[in-house]
Design a protein around this motif. Structure first.
Motif, PDB file in Angstrom:
ATOM      1  N   GLU A 134      52.116  38.624  36.763  1.00  0.00           N
ATOM      2  CA  GLU A 134      52.259  38.080  35.410  1.00  0.00           C
ATOM      3  C   GLU A 134      52.987  39.054  34.490  1.00  0.00           C
ATOM      4  N   GLN A 135      52.609  40.328  34.544  1.00  0.00           N
ATOM      5  CA  GLN A 135      53.163  41.308  33.609  1.00  0.00           C
ATOM      6  C   GLN A 135      54.584  41.742  33.956  1.00  0.00           C
ATOM      7  N   GLU A 136      54.895  41.840  35.248  1.00  0.00           N
ATOM      8  CA  GLU A 136      56.198  42.373  35.648  1.00  0.00           C
ATOM      9  C   GLU A 136      57.181  41.310  36.140  1.00  0.00           C
ATOM     10  N   TYR A 137      56.668  40.138  36.525  1.00  0.00           N
ATOM     11  CA  TYR A 137      57.555  39.100  37.039  1.00  0.00           C
ATOM     12  C   TYR A 137      57.451  37.783  36.278  1.00  0.00           C
ATOM     13  N   GLY A 138      56.606  37.772  35.230  1.00  0.00           N
ATOM     14  CA  GLY A 138      56.554  36.629  34.329  1.00  0.00           C
ATOM     15  C   GLY A 138      56.033  35.342  34.921  1.00  0.00           C
ATOM     16  N   LYS A 139      55.221  35.437  35.955  1.00  0.00           N
ATOM     17  CA  LYS A 139      54.671  34.227  36.586  1.00  0.00           C
ATOM     18  C   LYS A 139      53.149  34.325  36.592  1.00  0.00           C
ATOM     19  N   THR A 140      52.489  33.274  36.139  1.00  0.00           N
ATOM     20  CA  THR A 140      51.024  33.251  36.100  1.00  0.00           C
ATOM     21  C   THR A 140      50.498  32.441  37.280  1.00  0.00           C
ATOM     22  N   ILE A 141      49.713  33.100  38.150  1.00  0.00           N
ATOM     23  CA  ILE A 141      49.072  32.413  39.273  1.00  0.00           C
ATOM     24  C   ILE A 141      47.660  32.029  38.840  1.00  0.00           C
ATOM     25  N   ASN A 142      47.311  30.789  39.044  1.00  0.00           N
ATOM     26  CA  ASN A 142      46.003  30.289  38.609  1.00  0.00           C
ATOM     27  C   ASN A 142      44.927  30.656  39.621  1.00  0.00           C
ATOM     28  N   ASN A 143      43.833  31.177  39.125  1.00  0.00           N
ATOM     29  CA  ASN A 143      42.726  31.554  39.997  1.00  0.00           C
ATOM     30  C   ASN A 143      42.012  30.339  40.567  1.00  0.00           C
ATOM     31  N   ILE A 144      41.395  30.535  41.721  1.00  0.00           N
ATOM     32  CA  ILE A 144      40.530  29.507  42.283  1.00  0.00           C
ATOM     33  C   ILE A 144      39.274  29.397  41.411  1.00  0.00           C
ATOM     34  N   ASP A 145      38.483  28.387  41.651  1.00  0.00           N
ATOM     35  CA  ASP A 145      37.225  28.202  40.937  1.00  0.00           C
ATOM     36  C   ASP A 145      36.188  29.160  41.533  1.00  0.00           C
ATOM     37  N   PHE A 146      35.831  30.191  40.758  1.00  0.00           N
ATOM     38  CA  PHE A 146      34.916  31.218  41.263  1.00  0.00           C
ATOM     39  C   PHE A 146      33.504  30.694  41.516  1.00  0.00           C
ATOM     40  N   SER A 147      33.189  29.514  41.000  1.00  0.00           N
ATOM     41  CA  SER A 147      31.836  28.977  41.223  1.00  0.00           C
ATOM     42  C   SER A 147      31.600  28.643  42.696  1.00  0.00           C
ATOM     43  N   TYR A 148      32.679  28.541  43.476  1.00  0.00           N
ATOM     44  CA  TYR A 148      32.523  28.298  44.915  1.00  0.00           C
ATOM     45  C   TYR A 148      32.130  29.561  45.670  1.00  0.00           C
ATOM     46  N   LEU A 149      32.279  30.711  45.033  1.00  0.00           N
ATOM     47  CA  LEU A 149      31.982  31.981  45.687  1.00  0.00           C
ATOM     48  C   LEU A 149      30.519  32.350  45.489  1.00  0.00           C
ATOM     49  N   PRO A 150      29.931  33.071  46.436  1.00  0.00           N
ATOM     50  CA  PRO A 150      28.534  33.499  46.275  1.00  0.00           C
ATOM     51  C   PRO A 150      28.416  34.530  45.150  1.00  0.00           C
ATOM     52  N   TYR A 151      27.210  34.653  44.594  1.00  0.00           N
ATOM     53  CA  TYR A 151      26.998  35.629  43.533  1.00  0.00           C
ATOM     54  C   TYR A 151      26.991  37.052  44.064  1.00  0.00           C
ATOM     55  N   SER A 152      26.797  37.205  45.364  1.00  0.00           N
ATOM     56  CA  SER A 152      26.833  38.532  45.975  1.00  0.00           C
ATOM     57  C   SER A 152      27.316  38.386  47.415  1.00  0.00           C
ATOM     58  N   GLY A 153      27.823  39.465  47.958  1.00  0.00           N
ATOM     59  CA  GLY A 153      28.294  39.451  49.328  1.00  0.00           C
ATOM     60  C   GLY A 153      29.653  38.777  49.475  1.00  0.00           C
ATOM     61  N   LYS A 154      30.013  38.524  50.713  1.00  0.00           N
ATOM     62  CA  LYS A 154      31.298  37.891  51.018  1.00  0.00           C
ATOM     63  C   LYS A 154      31.100  36.400  51.237  1.00  0.00           C
ATOM     64  N   PRO A 155      32.096  35.605  50.908  1.00  0.00           N
ATOM     65  CA  PRO A 155      31.964  34.165  51.131  1.00  0.00           C
ATOM     66  C   PRO A 155      31.972  33.838  52.624  1.00  0.00           C
ATOM     67  N   SER A 156      31.472  32.665  52.938  1.00  0.00           N
ATOM     68  CA  SER A 156      31.423  32.207  54.322  1.00  0.00           C
ATOM     69  C   SER A 156      32.833  32.022  54.873  1.00  0.00           C
ATOM     70  N   ARG A 157      32.979  32.303  56.167  1.00  0.00           N
ATOM     71  CA  ARG A 157      34.278  32.093  56.803  1.00  0.00           C
ATOM     72  C   ARG A 157      34.691  30.634  56.764  1.00  0.00           C
ATOM     73  N   SER A 158      33.738  29.741  56.761  1.00  0.00           N
ATOM     74  CA  SER A 158      34.034  28.305  56.792  1.00  0.00           C
ATOM     75  C   SER A 158      34.305  27.724  55.400  1.00  0.00           C
ATOM     76  N   LEU A 159      34.179  28.565  54.370  1.00  0.00           N
ATOM     77  CA  LEU A 159      34.355  28.083  53.002  1.00  0.00           C
ATOM     78  C   LEU A 159      35.814  27.668  52.769  1.00  0.00           C
ATOM     79  N   VAL A 160      35.990  26.451  52.271  1.00  0.00           N
ATOM     80  CA  VAL A 160      37.315  25.977  51.858  1.00  0.00           C
ATOM     81  C   VAL A 160      37.236  25.644  50.367  1.00  0.00           C
ATOM     82  N   VAL A 161      37.921  26.438  49.564  1.00  0.00           N
ATOM     83  CA  VAL A 161      37.932  26.245  48.115  1.00  0.00           C
ATOM     84  C   VAL A 161      39.110  25.344  47.752  1.00  0.00           C
TER      85      VAL A 161
END
Length: 468
Positions: A134-161
């Motif tokens: 965003e700062q150096e190339y002027g393009k904004t990439i939209n984040n995924i919905d973080f509510s799909y991620l666990p509150y701690s640890g790593k997300p499941s391998r089978s998770l499709v956001v």
């Protein structure tokens, strides 16, 4: 160029280099930048082997190739759900690379945005990549919905956001049926499969030539192409390991910088017609000069009149000696020539010797009437100047007499009547269109690729006019 070869969005690879090494491959003392086991510009780790450690240290291009290979491995992990994935994993959607970027830095829970503050981190690794973009190339990439991620640890391998609602294109160049290709990459072998993402059926080496017979097909995060190699050797392979070298219609590309360019077919059309000649590069994105445009136009006119001369001109940067040698201009006594002595311009002496006859031809046709005292032959050509040079080549189409060109393009207000009429004539004859929706951009410069596309249209229309 490498990003296009590997079918990776270029902005991602550049941003990774920025975050990993601040674009620095060497330290100030000249030694390779090494942090732990990570080496060079892309900070590639070779703990598990697979790469040449010495080349990682001292060959910057190889280091970037290896970095691209690592990123593709992480993409593969996400595509085949060794780690989490996003949407349909179309690699041409920047937002779909979220978990692959996470994994480039290590599949660690510290890159979970829901718990990054627990590690005293202001940003996760993937967010740092997004910030750089965003700062150096002027393009904004939209984040995924973080509510799909666990509150701690790593997300499941089978998770499709789900892919975010608003996305950005990765600008990956796709190939077509009939394209000639060859295998390429840091690997020594490549596999053909019986179907997209299917079973291995043939092994290929580096630089293996083939022809695309089907595709692209998006499957498991990759664009797949069916490639014919030889009798009995045909199968599907990922776009990432193929470089386009030509196509059935135009043959092998004679320039090393057009394989991924939108104008490649137009450029090869000009080459096959004899309007331009073979050289190392075409430099399609370089701005055309007035002199170059006159040569292009003069050759197109000559070809259409079947008056092509034996000499050919290589209109390529840094090819002066080759151009003179191929043009038929005698080496002996060349210094005695007075370029453009028959032209009325005060700066005619600045025209290069091999271009003089074409500038004179265009002048004699009345196509340089918009220039008075000076031509400024080596200056860059604007789009409105190009239309003025083409004005008079073709008769006006009286079906468009009532057309107000200002209703087509909203940015012609500053042009003279002659300039507006030239734009209208070029537009109604199908030679040129707007650069953006509703805008002609008359003062923008014309690239050599755009000039090539114009010449193909002019050549075809001249041939059509002659036949009628």
């Amino acid at each position: 160029m490498l990003q296009q070869k590997r079918a990776i969005p270029s902005v991602l690879l550049k941003a990774i280099a920025r975050v990993e090494s601040v674009y620095e491959h060497y330290n100030t003392d000249g030694t390779p930048k090494i942090s732990g086991s990570s080496i060079g510009l892309m900070q590639v780790s070779n703990r598990n082997g697979g790469y040449d450690s010495e080349r990682l240290k001292y060959d910057i291009q190889y280091n970037i190739e290896a970095g691209a290979d690592v990123l593709l491995n992480k993409w593969s992990m996400s595509s085949y759900q060794t780690v989490s994935s996003v949407g349909n994993m179309d690699p041409n959607i920047l937002e779909n690379w979220y978990f692959a970027l996470w994994a480039y830095n290590g599949w660690a829970q510290s890159n979970n945005p829901n718990m990054s503050t627990s590690y005293a981190k202001k940003y996760t690794y993937q967010q740092m990549i997004y910030n750089v973009i965003e700062q150096e190339y002027g393009k904004t990439i939209n984040n995924i919905d973080f509510s799909y991620l666990p509150y701690s640890g790593k997300p499941s391998r089978s998770l499709v956001v789900p892919t975010p609602a608003y996305t950005n294109s990765g600008n990956i160049v796709l190939y077509e049926k009939g394209d000639y290709v060859r295998t390429d990459g840091v690997r020594e072998t490549y596999e053909l499969r019986d179907q997209p993402a299917g079973a291995y059926i043939h092994q290929l080496g580096i630089n293996q030539l083939g022809t695309i017979t089907e595709g692209p097909v998006l499957k498991n995060g990759y664009y797949w192409y069916k490639v014919y190699v030889s009798e009995g050797v045909e199968g599907w392979i990922e776009r990432n390991w193929l470089i386009r070298t030509g196509d059935i219609e135009h043959g092998r590309y004679v320039y090393d910088d057009i394989a991924f360019h939108w104008a490649r077919k137009d450029i090869m059309d000009l080459y096959n017609k004899g309007i331009i000649s073979k050289s190392k590069s075409f430099n399609p994105d370089r701005i055309a000069t007035k002199e170059e445009f006159c040569i292009f136009l003069g050759k197109a006119i000559d070809i259409s009149e079947e008056e092509q001369k034996d000499e050919s001109f290589a209109l390529a940067e840094n090819e002066t000696e080759e151009v003179i040698a191929e043009s038929g201009v005698p080496a002996a006594g060349a210094e005695d020539l007075i370029p453009g002595e028959e032209l009325p311009f005060s700066d005619a002496s600045k025209i290069n010797p091999w271009a003089v006859e074409y500038v004179e031809e265009i002048y004699d046709l009345g196509l340089l009437d918009s220039y008075r005292e000076e031509l400024k032959p080596l200056e860059r050509l604007t789009r409105k100047e190009a239309t003025l040079m083409m004005d008079g080549l073709f008769e006006e189409d009286h079906n468009y007499d009532s057309l107000d060109i200002n209703t087509i393009f909203s940015d012609l207000g500053s042009l003279s009547n002659d300039e507006r009429e030239a734009v209208k004539n070029a537009y109604t004859n199908g030679l040129i269109s707007g650069k953006y929706s509703g805008s002609f951009c008359p003062d923008d410069y014309l690239s050599r690729a755009e000039a090539a596309a114009l010449m193909v249209k002019i050549s075809d229309k001249l041939e059509e006019t002659k036949n009628n």
